[in-house]
Design a protein around this motif. Structure first.
Motif, mmCIF file in Angstrom:
data_model
loop_
_atom_site.group_PDB
_atom_site.id
_atom_site.type_symbol
_atom_site.label_atom_id
_atom_site.label_comp_id
_atom_site.label_asym_id
_atom_site.label_seq_id
_atom_site.Cartn_x
_atom_site.Cartn_y
_atom_site.Cartn_z
ATOM 1 N N UNK C 454 0.828 -1.199 0.000
ATOM 2 C CA UNK C 454 0.000 0.000 0.000
ATOM 3 C C UNK C 454 0.869 1.260 0.000
ATOM 4 N N UNK C 455 1.878 1.257 0.876
ATOM 5 C CA UNK C 455 2.710 2.455 0.998
ATOM 6 C C UNK C 455 3.574 2.655 -0.241
ATOM 7 N N UNK C 456 4.168 1.556 -0.682
ATOM 8 C CA UNK C 456 5.112 1.738 -1.787
ATOM 9 C C UNK C 456 4.369 2.074 -3.078
ATOM 10 N N UNK C 457 3.214 1.451 -3.286
ATOM 11 C CA UNK C 457 2.480 1.738 -4.510
ATOM 12 C C UNK C 457 1.972 3.171 -4.490
ATOM 13 N N UNK C 458 1.516 3.616 -3.294
ATOM 14 C CA UNK C 458 1.092 5.002 -3.159
ATOM 15 C C UNK C 458 2.212 5.956 -3.542
ATOM 16 N N UNK C 459 3.404 5.651 -3.055
ATOM 17 C CA UNK C 459 4.538 6.524 -3.328
ATOM 18 C C UNK C 459 4.794 6.604 -4.824
ATOM 19 N N UNK C 460 4.657 5.456 -5.512
ATOM 20 C CA UNK C 460 4.875 5.467 -6.957
ATOM 21 C C UNK C 460 3.810 6.333 -7.629
ATOM 22 N N UNK C 461 2.566 6.174 -7.193
ATOM 23 C CA UNK C 461 1.499 6.956 -7.818
ATOM 24 C C UNK C 461 1.694 8.454 -7.606
ATOM 25 N N UNK C 462 2.281 8.807 -6.443
ATOM 26 C CA UNK C 462 2.539 10.229 -6.226
ATOM 27 C C UNK C 462 3.407 10.798 -7.333
ATOM 28 N N UNK C 463 4.453 10.035 -7.693
ATOM 29 C CA UNK C 463 5.340 10.537 -8.745
ATOM 30 C C UNK C 463 4.648 10.526 -10.092
ATOM 31 N N UNK C 464 3.810 9.507 -10.309
ATOM 32 C CA UNK C 464 3.105 9.457 -11.584
ATOM 33 C C UNK C 464 2.185 10.665 -11.722
ATOM 34 N N UNK C 465 1.479 11.000 -10.636
ATOM 35 C CA UNK C 465 0.577 12.154 -10.684
ATOM 36 C C UNK C 465 1.377 13.436 -10.891
ATOM 37 N N UNK C 466 2.437 13.573 -10.094
ATOM 38 C CA UNK C 466 3.222 14.798 -10.189
ATOM 39 C C UNK C 466 3.832 14.945 -11.582
ATOM 40 N N UNK C 467 4.288 13.817 -12.139
ATOM 41 C CA UNK C 467 4.907 13.876 -13.465
ATOM 42 C C UNK C 467 3.868 14.256 -14.515
ATOM 43 N N UNK C 468 2.699 13.624 -14.433
ATOM 44 C CA UNK C 468 1.664 13.914 -15.414
ATOM 45 C C UNK C 468 1.225 15.374 -15.315
ATOM 46 N N UNK C 469 1.301 15.962 -14.140
ATOM 47 C CA UNK C 469 0.931 17.375 -14.015
ATOM 48 C C UNK C 469 1.932 18.281 -14.685
ATOM 49 N N UNK C 470 3.212 17.991 -14.476
ATOM 50 C CA UNK C 470 4.217 18.860 -15.080
ATOM 51 C C UNK C 470 4.372 18.612 -16.573
#
Lengths: 580, 116, 707
Positions: C454-470
């Motif tokens: 749960x924690x590690x996948x969440x962390x990955x999604x954070x970067x995916x979201x942040x990357x898709x925003x930029x």
């Protein structure tokens, strides 16, 4: 004074070969034991060279020098340095193992043993000779025993394969002889400084020692050495004094312009000599497209002879390149480096692809030799770039030769172990040997993995050392050479899978698949151990070979003005040997 | 013209050389045409003697007209050739005899075993 | 002792203990097999084999203890921070030199940072569990030859009967020790050549372990395939190494990292080539598209090997290497890594959803999860990707060990022959449930409670979201992991349903028994890891991600923009940790998981239906079309080889030389004709010769006289 360890090394096998005539015809076992004892003694002497603390530096040691044909300036001149020492030890050790492997020979054992010993004399002589004529004589001496061993004791196609081998090799020697005569005709000892003369061994073994006094020239000229008399005469007449001394030739090439006289076709004499030497030696190496003698000869030869053929004979070509062609004709080597590298890469692919298609286990190993020797050419070609490249490339080439000597000899013997039992080598009819003879199979697996360049085993180091300078030389060729590792792995693992893996042996003579004998283990285990030791501790070869190679490669120390080399961001010399 | 001058000139080296050449050619023709082995041998003798005449003629100071030289080279050579011819005749006759014993004829055309 | 002396010493001990075990077992195994039974091929006595196994287990235990101590020493030297501290210094140095040629210096060097110690603990922990587990799983391998010999169903014999062979437990532990030594070598390596060397050695030990059942043609072929696929990647790695040498003239990581900014400025293209080349090696080792094909086949090895080598450690080495060489990678390379990871995670998750083979499902799941890690690293989520590596090692090892337990009980890999096993194997079922929940990333976003995944996948999604925003044009790098998460939840639910729920679908499944404790206890240990690897130590901020973050490369701390063609901007740590990004990521992940679980429950009707929609053509694609590519390459190479050794070698070269020899011979034959043997003809020739020579000399003489 002459140190006669090397004379003993060269002449002992020959003497034993002559002694075979005294062995009664019925006592084949005695002949084989005599051979074993002789090769063991020779191996001991060779190993003792490594441990007496004199050999293996940049300079020559254990020099034997005696006038042989004074009117032509030919000396019986032997010596050992860091390049030849590993190869001499390899030769002596492999000869011993081959003699051990030959204990099973039943056909005309006396003749076989005599020829094997004569072969050993020739091989050791080539590695030790420092005079072109002596080198050539030993080179040719190998030809006849090898021809007979393949033709008489080989397989069904032995005669044909032996003839092919003979003709190819003879053609190579003729080219080499031509190059030697070309260089001889321009050489001039009187152009060399006294210090150089002393170091080249022209003034005899004592003067060649590093700490010889400065008065050596005067002493030598006053001595009764016929060469000294000729030197005085030549000096007085202002005439050149020709020489066959290989070290002197290399020094002449470095410090004078005797070999750069214009010659045919707009190239200078050294260029033509290089071409002749390179082609002649490439036949022995072998380089594509002059390699077709090799698969036939290796396949048809009896197992111990195959071991020597792959383990030592191929190295003669590479050694000749390192010892003669590159140091004596450095400019030409630099001009033609690209061609040499391309030949090397083509050979890599050629051998590996051909090995992929073989169903005869022995032929597969034979073609793998063609492939592996490609690295030698690439390393030497890349070494012409500069001092660092030469240190890496040439050391890599020599290491590759030693490593290949170990693995190919081992693999040939492993094939021989199978062949001796089931009398065929067809990969499609082998299989399941891992369970039938686990120890032999395990050792063969180690050797196969070493041959495919697995790190921590001996095949990897040579590859790495060759590839690093190759990138700076030409990235595309280097990338191509790197990609061959896939093919090498493919054919090696295919052979392992077909021969050793699988549920059971289904080919003919399955009942004869007896476990490996102690004698066979005594051959396989040292080779497998050597493969591991060389992989884990490659320094035992590189530390010996590098100083001598650096000394021989001084002409390459100054980067070629015309080649655009990539300059590292960091000074590479600064990065070396970081100690914490 | 040369022949005419030969007739008018006094006898000299040239005349002897002509005789030698005639002998030589006769010998060659004899060797080439005779099928009899002994005939061929005779042709060989003629060739040798033709050569002898040449030796003697060229070696003779009298014929050359300069009496100063008393060199005996030509004569010695001729003697040497005669001795050789004798030895050769002996050997050749022995061959002939053996040849006859083998093929029962002395027709040289029967001897073609050495055909390539 | 100071940490800079203590850490290398402890880790050297951890590294060399398996090597010692390997050497001892290799020698002892050979000697024992010769003594026992009097001839070669005789089996090693069962007790002796177990002793060798105990030695190996003891050795890896020593490694584990040393690694844990090293971790403790690291933590003691680096007090926990909030994860945004500047990078902790790494301890770099050399134990001993190996090769010194010209400018090249290679030695057994170390580069110890938080990543190294965490990896060392993960590797040794999972390895220890697998060592213990294997005593139970491979119990039959202690059998001697004869009546009680191991019977192998999958090795066809000529007469069609079962192949019977002696057990070889000692060989298994021998290879396992070699693997542990090699893997720790990769983890500790302080220079790129050492990494490459042990990288290859890991591959070779994997070859030996996959080929443990070398009688089985399938296993032998799979071993070869694994090695070759890895070699293909390693060619790229070799090219990268050569380029690195040309660029930097050193392989030492510490020096390289220090130099990297300089050459990124001056040789951007070459630096990109270096990174791309090195990543090629990671593609092979971590089974990324297009070199993913070997990993499912590698399941032919024993299941404990699959758990250790082909899920937890070796295949993660590619991810580890990307993490290690991160400072050398340009933005373009990182985006390439992310794209490869995204494609891989989709392909892996899709193929995992359709396979009927229990281990194959898990293998593709591994492929997919490795894709997640690569994606994360590529998007700048260094800590997140490597954190996922750690958690994945735990839960995937657990899943594989559970699968091994099931296979051990049922005797087949086929999901269609299982079902209802929860009744017979409650412990296994419960442990597998933990693994499955961790894999799908089960947890409660608001409370911040969940299993490790749960924690590690969440962390990955954070970067995916942040990357898709930029980078809005790269939005697919967000959608791909999202779809992947749906598929992940679906396939693992399907796996659980088909195995444990419903009715038994075969006789063997009906009579299954729970596995012995020696298998369950190691499973419990990795289960603990699967549950808690994401948690912080109670009462402190210390957790795996905070530990890893200490050694996060400088480049990950702030946003980076590629300078070449792409114009991509990688988000830094701050932008990934913004509150709204975290919330979006958390809800997306858990939403996708719920969708996946629900759809799987519906599709497989509580475990009564095995087939997935479009399953058959996908399996066809997986099992026939994909392998045919590598088979095709092999066939082409062999055709070429046949051409080279046949028409070219024998035909062109040998034929050409034979032609030259023939020419000489025919010339001789022609000249032979004039030797007629006729004496009179010879005399004629003689005369002709005399005439010709005379005429010629006369001519020359006349010309000379006339001037």
């Amino acid at each position: 004074m002459n140190d006669h360890a090397l004379t003993l090394l060269v002449l002992l096998p020959a003497a034993a070969a002559c002694a075979m005539a005294l062995v009664p015809k019925s006592a084949g076992g005695a002949a084989k034991k005599l051979t074993l004892a002789t090769t063991a003694l020779v191996a001991l002497i060779a190993w003792s060279l490594a441990f007496d603390g004199r050999a293996g530096g940049a300079g020559l040691s254990h020099i034997v020098s005696a006038p042989w044909i004074p009117s032509l300036g030919v000396q019986f001149f032997l010596g050992v340095d860091g390049v030849s020492l590993p190869l001499v030890i390899l030769t002596a050790s492999l000869s011993f193992l081959a003699a051990l492997a030959s204990l099973g020979v039943e056909r005309h054992p006396r003749g076989y043993c005599a020829l094997l010993l004569l072969l050993q004399t020739g091989m050791l002589g080539v590695f030790l000779a420092l005079d072109f004529v002596v080198f050539y004589v030993f080179w040719e001496l190998i030809l006849v025993p090898m021809y007979l061993l393949i033709a008489v004791w080989g397989g069904d196609g032995g005669r044909r394969a032996a003839l092919k081998y003979f003709i190819y090799t003879l053609a190579g020697s003729v080219l080499m002889l031509g190059a030697g005569l070309l260089l001889y005709g321009q050489s001039d000892l009187t152009r060399l400084a006294p210090a150089d003369l002393a170091e080249c061994g022209v003034m005899g073994p004592d003067a060649a020692k590093p700490h010889a006094s400065g008065m050596v020239l005067a002493e030598w000229l006053a001595s009764d050495d016929p060469l000294a008399e000729r030197y005085v005469d030549a000096e007085a007449a202002g005439a050149p004094l020709r020489t066959f001394n290989l070290s002197a030739m290399a020094r002449l090439a470095r410090s004078t312009d005797v070999f750069t006289s214009k010659s045919w076709g707009g190239h200078n004499l050294a260029w033509w000599a290089f071409v002749l030497l390179a082609v002649g030696l490439a036949i022995k190496l072998p380089a594509v497209p002059l390699h077709t003698w090799l698969p036939d000869a290796h396949t048809e030869a009896p197992t111990p002879v195959s071991m020597l053929l792959a383990g030592v004979m191929l190295k003669l070509g590479g050694y000749g390149l390192v010892r003669i062609a590159w140091p004596v004709c450095p400019e030409a080597a630099r001009d033609l480096a690209f061609v040499v590298a391309v030949v090397g890469v083509v050979g890599l692919f050629w051998g590996a692809l051909a090995a992929m298609a073989q169903t005869d286990f022995k032929r597969l190993v034979a073609y793998s030799s063609v492939s592996h020797m490609g690295y030698v050419l690439i390393g030497l070609a890349a070494g012409t770039l500069g001092a660092d490249a030469w240190a890496l490339g040439a050391t890599g080439a020599v290491f590759q030769m030693v490593a290949h000597g170990v693995t190919s000899a081992g693999l040939f013997f492993a094939v021989g172990v199978i062949y001796e039992r089931v009398h065929h080598r067809d990969l499609n009819q082998l299989g399941g040997l891992m369970n039938r003879m686990p120890t032999a199979s395990g050792l063969a697996l180690v050797l196969a993995l070493a041959s495919l360049g697995l790190p921590c085993l001996c095949g990897f180091v040579g590859e790495l050392l060759v590839l690093l300078p190759a990138w700076t030389f030409n990235p595309y060729l280097a990338a191509a050479a790197a990609s061959v590792t896939v093919l090498i792995a493919a054919y090696t693992l295919r052979a392992v899978r077909l021969a050793y893996y699988g549920p059971e042996y289904r080919g003919p003579n399955g009942d004869r698949l007896t476990p490996v004998t102690p004698r066979e283990l005594a051959v396989l285990i040292p080779l497998a151990v050597a493969a591991v030791v060389l992989g884990v501790r490659p320094g035992i070869v590189t530390e010996v070979a590098e100083p001598a190679l650096v000394a021989a490669g001084q002409p390459f120390a100054h980067p070629h003005p015309n080649l655009p080399g990539m300059t590292p961001v960091a000074d590479a010399a600064d990065a070396r040997r970081t100690t914490r | 013209m040369i022949l005419a001058s030969l007739v008018t000139e006094p006898v000299g080296v040239a005349h002897y050389l002509i005789v030698g050449a005639v002998l030589f050619i006769a010998g060659i023709v004899c060797m080439a045409t005779k099928r009899n082995l002994l005939g061929v041998l005779m042709g060989v003798e003629l060739v040798l003697n033709g050569a002898n005449v040449n030796f003697i003629a060229i070696g003779s100071p009298y014929l050359r007209g300069d009496a100063a030289s008393v060199g005996l080279d030509g004569q010695l050579m001729a003697l040497f050739v005669i001795v050789l011819a004798a030895a050769e005749a002996a050997v050749a006759l022995a061959i002939a005899l053996n040849f006859y014993n083998t093929v029962h004829t002395i027709d040289v055309d029967a001897a073609d075993q050495l055909r390539g | 002792m100071t940490p800079e002396r203590l850490l290398p010493t402890l880790l050297l001990l951890a590294w060399l203990a398996p090597l010692a075990s390997f050497v001892v077992s290799a020698i002892a195994g050979s000697l024992l097999s010769r003594r026992h039974g009097g001839q070669e091929g005789g089996a090693v006595d069962g007790a002796a084999a177990r002793t060798i196994g105990h030695v190996a287990t003891g050795a890896i235990g020593v490694s584990l203890v040393a690694s844990v101590l090293a971790l403790g020493a690291w933590i003691a030297a680096h007090p926990a921070t909030d994860g945004h501290a500047p990078a902790a210094t790494a301890y770099a140095g050399e134990w001993f030199g190996v090769l010194d040629v010209g400018p090249l210096h290679v030695g057994a060097a170390y580069y110890i940072d938080a990543l190294t110690v965490v990896m060392a603990v993960v590797v040794t922990l999972v390895a220890t569990c697998v060592h213990v587990y294997s005593f139970g799983y491979l119990a039959e391998e202690t059998a001697a030859e004869g009546l009680e010999a191991v019977a192998d169903d999958e090795a066809p014999t000529y007469y069609g009967n079962k192949l019977r062979r002696a057990g070889r437990l000692h060989r298994f532990y021998q290879h396992l020790s070699l693997f542990c030594f090699a893997m720790l070598g990769v983890v500790l390596a302080g220079n790129a050549v050492m990494t490459f060397a042990f990288w290859e050695l890991v591959g070779a030990s994997s070859y030996l372990l996959i080929g443990f059942y070398y009688e089985r043609p399938k296993a032998a072929a799979a071993a070869t395939k694994a090695m070759l696929f890895n070699r293909v990647g390693d060619v790229g790695m070799l090219v990268g190494l050569m380029a690195l040498w040309g660029l930097a003239g050193t392989f030492d990581y510490e020096r390289l990292f220090a130099m990297a900014p300089t050459w990124m400025a001056s040789h951007y293209g070459l630096a990109t080539l270096v990174g791309a080349g090195l990543f090629c090696g990671c593609i092979g080792k971590s089974a990324q598209v297009p070199l993913q094909g070997w990993l499912p086949d590698a399941m032919a090895g024993p299941t404990p090997v699959s758990a250790l080598v082909h899920s937890a450690t070796m295949v993660a080495a590619g991810v580890f290497l990307v993490g290690r060489i991160y400072p050398l990678l340009t933005v373009e390379v990182l985006v390439g890594i992310a794209s490869v990871g995204a494609v891989t995670l989709l392909v892996g998750a899709t193929l995992a959803s359709v396979s009927h083979d229990l281990k194959r499902v898990l293998a593709y799941s591994t492929v997919s999860q490795l894709g997640y890690m690569m994606l994360s690293l590529g998007l700048g989520g260094w800590t997140a990707g490597l954190f996922h590596l750690v958690t994945h090692a735990g839960f995937k090892a657990l899943l594989f060990l559970g699968a091994g337990s099931v296979i051990h009980a049922v005797g087949t890999n086929d999901l269609r022959a299982m079902g209802g096993l929860r009744r017979a194997m409650p412990a296994t079922a419960g442990l597998m449930l933990v693994g499955a929940l961790a894999l799908m990333g089960a947890g409660v976003p608001v409370l911040g409670l969940g299993l490790s995944g749960f924690f590690s996948k969440d962390a990955i999604f954070e970067y995916a979201v942040a990357f898709a925003r930029t980078n809005p044009s790269y939005a697919w790098l967000f959608w791909a992991p999202l779809i992947g998460a749906v598929l992940t939840a679906a396939y693992i639910t399907r796996l659980g349903l088909l195995t444990f729920v419903g009715q038994a679908r075969s006789e063997k499944a009906e009579h299954a028994h729970e596995s012995p404790e020696s298998m369950l206890v190691p499973m419990a240990v990795v289960a603990a890891m699967a549950i808690g690897a994401g948690w912080a130590v109670p009462g402190s901020r210390l957790s795996v991600p905070s530990l890893l973050a200490m050694s996060a490369p400088e480049a990950t701390h702030h946003a980076r923009t590629g300078s070449a063609w792409s114009g991509v901007t990688l988000p830094g740590v701050e932008s990934a940790h913004e509150v709204d990004v975290r919330a979006a990521a958390g809800w997306a992940a858990i939403g996708a998981t719920l969708v996946g679980v629900t759809s799987a429950l519906l599709m497989h009707r509580g475990g009564r239906k095995c087939e997935t929609p479009a399953g058959a053509p996908m399996r066809q694609f997986d099992e026939h079309w994909l392998p045919s590519v590598s088979r095709g390459c092999d066939a082409v190479a062999r055709r070429l080889g046949a051409f080279v050794s046949g028409p070219l070698d024998r035909g062109a070269i040998d034929g050409g030389l034979a032609g030259a020899a023939g020419l000489l011979k025919s010339t001789g034959g022609g000249l032979r004709r004039i030797q007629t043997g006729s004496l009179r003809q010879y005399v004629f020739f003689l005369a002709l010769g005399v005439v010709l020579v005379s005429a010629a000399s006369l001519g020359v003489a006349l010309r000379w006289i006339n001037g």
